[in-house]
Write an enzyme that holds these catalytic residues in place. Sequence first.
Site, PDB file in Angstrom:
ATOM      1  CG  LEU A  56      -2.005  -1.033   1.353  1.00 18.86           C
ATOM      2  CD1 LEU A  56      -2.733  -0.884   2.687  1.00 18.86           C
ATOM      3  CD2 LEU A  56      -2.986  -0.944   0.197  1.00 18.86           C
ATOM      4  CG  ASP A  57       0.645   4.257  -3.037  1.00 23.57           C
ATOM      5  OD1 ASP A  57       1.454   3.385  -3.422  1.00 23.57           O
ATOM      6  OD2 ASP A  57      -0.119   4.878  -3.795  1.00 23.57           O
ATOM      7  CE  LYS A  58       5.693   8.621   4.773  1.00 24.88           C
ATOM      8  NZ  LYS A  58       6.898   9.480   4.683  1.00 24.88           N
ATOM      9  NE  ARG A 162      -1.331   8.607  -5.230  1.00 23.39           N
ATOM     10  CZ  ARG A 162      -0.127   8.748  -4.665  1.00 23.39           C
ATOM     11  NH1 ARG A 162       0.449   7.721  -4.058  1.00 23.39           N
ATOM     12  NH2 ARG A 162       0.501   9.909  -4.737  1.00 23.39           N
TER      13      ARG A 162
END
Length: 287
Positions: A56-58, A162
């Site tokens: 997962l992205d930060k 995104r």
Amino acid sequence: MHPPLHILWRDEHLVAVYKPAGWLVHRTGLDAGETRFVMQTLRDQLGQHVFPVHRLDKGTCGVLVMALHSDAARALSQAFEHQATHKRYLALVRGWAPGAIEVDHALKPDDAPADAAVQEAHTRFQRLAQLTLPEASDARFASTRASLVEAIPTTGRRHQIRRHLKHLAHPIIGDATHGKGPINRWWAERLGQQRLWLHAWQLTVPHPVSGEHMTFDSGLQWPTALPGSPVAVDDGGKGNGNGNHNGNAVRAAPTADWERLLAALPWQRCDELPEDLSKDLPGAARP
């Protein structure tokens, strides 16, 4: 010392946790100043080695699964590689997003050279709620619109959700890479925090040993978190007996920022939800 992670489910083969926004899954030289890592914190918390099987992205919060031994890691990694998993995300986006749309838009890997081949990328989007605020976040408009969008990616490209929402001209609020800085700052001031408003809501994976499809959700209830909705019943994290192992027992603390977002703004639910989708939303009534 960082606080312990909220565990949504655990057996001897895998563990599902709630990843807070701002944490990295593991150490990386790309963000050398960060000190919060899920992998290291969970290892210390459980007292055993853990194996990452997806990312997962930060800035993204929500459900993250890790394996507890190498055989489980191999099986789970193959499930993600062969798209044998099912993921649901919730995003706060700029403007009124389409009611329902499928984006089939190939993407190049981030930082790829100009001649790099594009990769297939597909995401389904559904607008769940929308709002209009009388204040202007953009000088071109007299008011501000936003949507809550469910995203279901069927491929796993980096930053896929995104980038696809940017492709639709409805970037995620707080996305510093794919959104607009002035609008992100306007929302950060209004909401009292600067963050990427992307939430890993639900994840279904085949169990690495039994093969049973197990669904883990973050505990954020829909639509019960909206103003005027009834309070969700806490089932103690026992699941519903159908392989749906949810996080209701620990939902209050990790999802508090999203619950404030849903409760504090004048959301209007979208009544045009297809019947087959609305029945299957996390937190929705199920037969």
